[in-house]
Design a protein around this motif. Structure first.
Motif, PDB file in Angstrom:
ATOM      1  N   ASP A 352     -45.879   0.539  59.972  1.00 28.07           N
ATOM      2  CA  ASP A 352     -46.169   1.561  58.967  1.00 28.07           C
ATOM      3  C   ASP A 352     -46.979   2.654  59.665  1.00 28.07           C
ATOM      4  O   ASP A 352     -47.747   2.371  60.585  1.00 28.07           O
ATOM      5  N   THR A 353     -46.799   3.888  59.255  1.00 29.17           N
ATOM      6  CA  THR A 353     -47.563   4.985  59.858  1.00 29.17           C
ATOM      7  C   THR A 353     -47.476   6.167  58.913  1.00 29.17           C
ATOM      8  O   THR A 353     -46.624   6.164  58.017  1.00 29.17           O
ATOM      9  N   ASP A 354     -48.343   7.186  59.076  1.00 31.54           N
ATOM     10  CA  ASP A 354     -48.215   8.284  58.104  1.00 31.54           C
ATOM     11  C   ASP A 354     -48.104   9.679  58.728  1.00 31.54           C
ATOM     12  O   ASP A 354     -48.086  10.669  58.004  1.00 31.54           O
ATOM     13  N   TYR A 355     -48.024   9.768  60.020  1.00 32.54           N
ATOM     14  CA  TYR A 355     -47.764  11.057  60.710  1.00 32.54           C
ATOM     15  C   TYR A 355     -48.776  12.163  60.406  1.00 32.54           C
ATOM     16  O   TYR A 355     -48.523  13.315  60.722  1.00 32.54           O
ATOM     17  N   THR A 356     -49.907  11.854  59.764  1.00 32.46           N
ATOM     18  CA  THR A 356     -50.825  12.940  59.413  1.00 32.46           C
ATOM     19  C   THR A 356     -51.734  13.313  60.581  1.00 32.46           C
ATOM     20  O   THR A 356     -52.261  14.420  60.624  1.00 32.46           O
ATOM     21  N   GLY A 357     -51.947  12.367  61.512  1.00 24.88           N
ATOM     22  CA  GLY A 357     -52.860  12.636  62.622  1.00 24.88           C
ATOM     23  C   GLY A 357     -54.294  12.788  62.177  1.00 24.88           C
ATOM     24  O   GLY A 357     -55.119  13.395  62.871  1.00 24.88           O
ATOM     25  N   SER A 358     -54.641  12.260  61.021  1.00 28.66           N
ATOM     26  CA  SER A 358     -55.997  12.447  60.481  1.00 28.66           C
ATOM     27  C   SER A 358     -57.019  11.619  61.263  1.00 28.66           C
ATOM     28  O   SER A 358     -56.663  10.864  62.172  1.00 28.66           O
ATOM     29  N   SER A 359     -58.296  11.734  60.872  1.00 31.67           N
ATOM     30  CA  SER A 359     -59.397  11.118  61.627  1.00 31.67           C
ATOM     31  C   SER A 359     -59.306   9.588  61.623  1.00 31.67           C
ATOM     32  O   SER A 359     -58.627   8.999  60.787  1.00 31.67           O
ATOM     33  N   LEU A 360     -60.009   8.976  62.570  1.00 28.15           N
ATOM     34  CA  LEU A 360     -59.985   7.518  62.686  1.00 28.15           C
ATOM     35  C   LEU A 360     -60.413   6.858  61.381  1.00 28.15           C
ATOM     36  O   LEU A 360     -59.790   5.901  60.914  1.00 28.15           O
ATOM     37  N   LYS A 361     -61.463   7.423  60.762  1.00 25.74           N
ATOM     38  CA  LYS A 361     -61.982   6.832  59.527  1.00 25.74           C
ATOM     39  C   LYS A 361     -60.903   6.825  58.428  1.00 25.74           C
ATOM     40  O   LYS A 361     -60.656   5.804  57.768  1.00 25.74           O
ATOM     41  N   SER A 362     -60.248   7.978  58.293  1.00 28.62           N
ATOM     42  CA  SER A 362     -59.249   8.069  57.228  1.00 28.62           C
ATOM     43  C   SER A 362     -58.025   7.192  57.570  1.00 28.62           C
ATOM     44  O   SER A 362     -57.430   6.565  56.698  1.00 28.62           O
ATOM     45  N   GLN A 363     -57.708   7.115  58.874  1.00 32.63           N
ATOM     46  CA  GLN A 363     -56.574   6.258  59.269  1.00 32.63           C
ATOM     47  C   GLN A 363     -56.871   4.775  58.993  1.00 32.63           C
ATOM     48  O   GLN A 363     -55.989   4.020  58.614  1.00 32.63           O
ATOM     49  N   MET A 364     -58.119   4.380  59.196  1.00 28.86           N
ATOM     50  CA  MET A 364     -58.483   2.976  58.945  1.00 28.86           C
ATOM     51  C   MET A 364     -58.347   2.643  57.454  1.00 28.86           C
ATOM     52  O   MET A 364     -57.922   1.559  57.081  1.00 28.86           O
ATOM     53  N   LYS A 365     -58.693   3.613  56.626  1.00 32.77           N
ATOM     54  CA  LYS A 365     -58.556   3.415  55.174  1.00 32.77           C
ATOM     55  C   LYS A 365     -57.086   3.197  54.823  1.00 32.77           C
ATOM     56  O   LYS A 365     -56.722   2.318  54.055  1.00 32.77           O
ATOM     57  N   LYS A 366     -56.252   4.050  55.445  1.00 32.02           N
ATOM     58  CA  LYS A 366     -54.819   3.942  55.169  1.00 32.02           C
ATOM     59  C   LYS A 366     -54.256   2.630  55.695  1.00 32.02           C
ATOM     60  O   LYS A 366     -53.399   2.009  55.067  1.00 32.02           O
ATOM     61  N   ALA A 367     -54.747   2.220  56.860  1.00 28.40           N
ATOM     62  CA  ALA A 367     -54.283   0.955  57.440  1.00 28.40           C
ATOM     63  C   ALA A 367     -54.646  -0.199  56.506  1.00 28.40           C
ATOM     64  O   ALA A 367     -53.835  -1.102  56.266  1.00 28.40           O
ATOM     65  N   ASP A 368     -55.862  -0.154  55.973  1.00 27.74           N
ATOM     66  CA  ASP A 368     -56.286  -1.200  55.026  1.00 27.74           C
ATOM     67  C   ASP A 368     -55.357  -1.231  53.815  1.00 27.74           C
ATOM     68  O   ASP A 368     -54.930  -2.286  53.371  1.00 27.74           O
ATOM     69  N   LYS A 369     -55.078  -0.041  53.315  1.00 26.29           N
ATOM     70  CA  LYS A 369     -54.243   0.066  52.121  1.00 26.29           C
ATOM     71  C   LYS A 369     -52.825  -0.451  52.372  1.00 26.29           C
ATOM     72  O   LYS A 369     -52.196  -1.039  51.491  1.00 26.29           O
ATOM     73  N   SER A 370     -52.354  -0.236  53.606  1.00 23.54           N
ATOM     74  CA  SER A 370     -50.989  -0.685  53.921  1.00 23.54           C
ATOM     75  C   SER A 370     -50.925  -2.214  54.061  1.00 23.54           C
ATOM     76  O   SER A 370     -49.864  -2.781  54.126  1.00 23.54           O
ATOM     77  N   ARG A 371     -52.069  -2.870  54.131  1.00 22.08           N
ATOM     78  CA  ARG A 371     -52.191  -4.320  54.262  1.00 22.08           C
ATOM     79  C   ARG A 371     -51.675  -4.848  55.592  1.00 22.08           C
ATOM     80  O   ARG A 371     -51.368  -6.024  55.731  1.00 22.08           O
ATOM     81  N   ALA A 372     -51.550  -3.945  56.584  1.00 20.10           N
ATOM     82  CA  ALA A 372     -51.062  -4.383  57.897  1.00 20.10           C
ATOM     83  C   ALA A 372     -52.059  -5.360  58.525  1.00 20.10           C
ATOM     84  O   ALA A 372     -53.269  -5.242  58.321  1.00 20.10           O
ATOM     85  N   GLY A 373     -51.523  -6.292  59.302  1.00 21.60           N
ATOM     86  CA  GLY A 373     -52.391  -7.266  59.976  1.00 21.60           C
ATOM     87  C   GLY A 373     -53.158  -6.620  61.124  1.00 21.60           C
ATOM     88  O   GLY A 373     -54.295  -6.983  61.394  1.00 21.60           O
ATOM     89  N   HIS A 374     -52.528  -5.679  61.826  1.00 21.70           N
ATOM     90  CA  HIS A 374     -53.150  -5.018  62.976  1.00 21.70           C
ATOM     91  C   HIS A 374     -52.946  -3.512  62.884  1.00 21.70           C
ATOM     92  O   HIS A 374     -51.992  -3.059  62.282  1.00 21.70           O
TER      93      HIS A 374
END
Ligand code: HAM
Length: 417
Positions: A352-374
């Motif tokens: 999963d990915t979102d192509y936004t290139g946003s900051s690490l903090k915001s990407q971590m939030k999105k990663a959490d939301k996606s429920r990805a393991g890594h």
């Protein structure tokens, strides 16, 4: 104003799909083990097929069918159930010539213009089976055992299997007469539909949605069965007992479709209110002929998918989660990551990915939301060094992975334990 879905029609959202797939896959596996093969028949047919099969004085045909004229002026109906279409296909493709018994199953949407409420929809899904070719009572037992097994495999055990026999053309006539004389005294209290049905199809009166409870002392078909029908029913009962399939004989069970003969049944849940029938079916030894084929017996059932799922424990299925969320930090990293993502996906890793290139903090939030393991993090630093950071989203541990050997390393790390 936004356009909404039609009343009584439901969206099946991604969150719902794992349960649907689970039920479908358990059903397929079971049916195939019993020698049933899948058939897919059209969702619409000529209206006459349903009128002839289901019966012109049933609620389904009188009030519930979605019928329209197509552009050629042909009367077409969206299928209100699956049996008629399967039988039509069986006859049309002369499947009776291939083998003594055709075991078929199907899944798909059905359409009935009923009053929508919980568990009752205008588009709903059925999973059904039809066994055509033999009138041996062991086929009835086979179908009932399969139904029982299916529900225990999806973890639903507190259902009651109710069975009855509706006799055949030999004995039904005498019962019909007995029922008519019983109903004659009640004519003034019958609803308008039933007053009409009293003449054309008195058995339907027993299934009346408003008046059914007024007939608790009516004559019952079981008392009128001819010897062959009695013997058939007896063998079915014995067989179910010997295979430990619990059931109750319900002599007042009548079905809403006219094609049934002999064994009929419903799988009923106590606590589901009016919509308490989860699955139902029976024998229809005259239907193939009615549809224009050679005299061929048949039996089957269909379960209501929405009703079955509403009884299943949602915890029995795992909601799939992506293996990896790819966080590319900044526009350059997004471009750099394009082939990386492509290669990962091509090698079978769910990304999963979102192509936004946003900051690490915001990407971590999105990663959490996606429920990805890594999460695989690629930023300026990582592009330079040729190493990406892999973060375990559960333990928060991080490690470095060489981008060159990424796929092999990731496959090792992400392999399910
Ligand atoms: P049925 O009793 O009309 O039988 O429908 C079978 C099942 O479909 C019902 O027990 C119920 O679970 C589900 N169902 C029916 N109507 C609705 C609705 N409006 N909304 C939600 N679920 C519904 C038949 O259709 C026969 N073709 C079964 C059969 C197969 N008999 C022999 N072979």
């Amino acid at each position: 104003m936004a356009i909404q879905a039609i009343k009584g029609v439901k969206d099946i959202l991604p969150i719902d799909i794992p349960m649907w797939l689970h039920l479908e896959s358990i059903s397929r596996q079971l049916f195939e083990d019993y020698g049933f093969s899948e058939i897919r028949v059209p969702i619409f047919e000529y209206t006459e097929l349903f009128a002839r099969s289901i019966g012109t004085s049933t609620d389904i045909v009188e009030k519930e069918m979605y019928t329209f004229e197509d552009r050629d002026g042909k009367k077409i109906t969206l299928r209100p159930e699956g049996t008629a279409g399967v039988v039509r296909a069986f006859v049309e493709h002369k499947m009776y010539a291939d083998s003594q018994i055709s075991r078929l199953y199907y899944m798909g949407p059905m359409f009935r213009h009923e009053r929508p409420q919980k568990g009752r929809y205008r588009q709903f899904y059925q999973i059904g089976v039809e066994a055509l070719g033999l009138d041996h009572p062991h086929v009835d037992i086979e179908v009932l055992v399969m139904l029982h097994t299916l529900f225990s495999r999806i973890g639903i055990s507190d259902l009651s299997l109710q069975i009855n026999s509706l006799g055949d053309s030999t004995c039904r006539g005498a019962y019909r007469e007995a029922l008519k004389s019983y109903l004659q005294g009640k004519l003034p209290i019958l609803c308008a539909d039933c007053q009409r049905r009293y003449e054309t199809n008195p058995l339907r009166v027993l299934d009346c949605k408003t008046d059914a409870d007024k007939f608790s002392d009516s004559p019952i078909m079981l008392d009128y069965l001819c010897d062959p029908c009695k013997g058939h029913f007896h063998t079915v009962e014995e067989g179910l007992r010997s295979l430990n399939v619990p059931f109750e004989v319900n002599p007042r069970l009548v079905r809403g479709l006219d094609y049934y003969t002999r064994t009929t049944f419903e799988l009923v849940m106590g606590q589901m209110g009016a919509q308490n029938t989860v699955a139902a079916g029976g024998r229809y030894d005259g239907l193939v002929q009615e549809v224009g084929g050679p005299a061929t017996p048949g039996i089957g059932f269909a379960l209501g998918v929405e009703r079955a799922i509403s009884l299943m424990d949602p915890n029995i299925v795992k909601i799939p989660r992506p293996a990896l969320f790819l966080s590319a930090l900044g526009a350059e990293a997004v471009a750099f990551a394009l082939p990386v993502i492509h290669n990962l996906r091509s090698s079978g890793i769910r990304v999963d990915t979102d192509y936004t290139g946003s900051s690490l903090k915001s990407q971590m939030k999105k990663a959490d939301k996606s429920r990805a393991g890594h999460t695989l993090i690629i930023g300026e630093q990582e592009m330079k060094s040729g190493k990406a950071i892999l973060r375990n989203m559960d333990t928060k541990e991080q490690s470095e992975l060489s981008l060159a050997a990424l796929i092999e390393d990731l496959k090792k790390t992400l392999a399910p334990a």
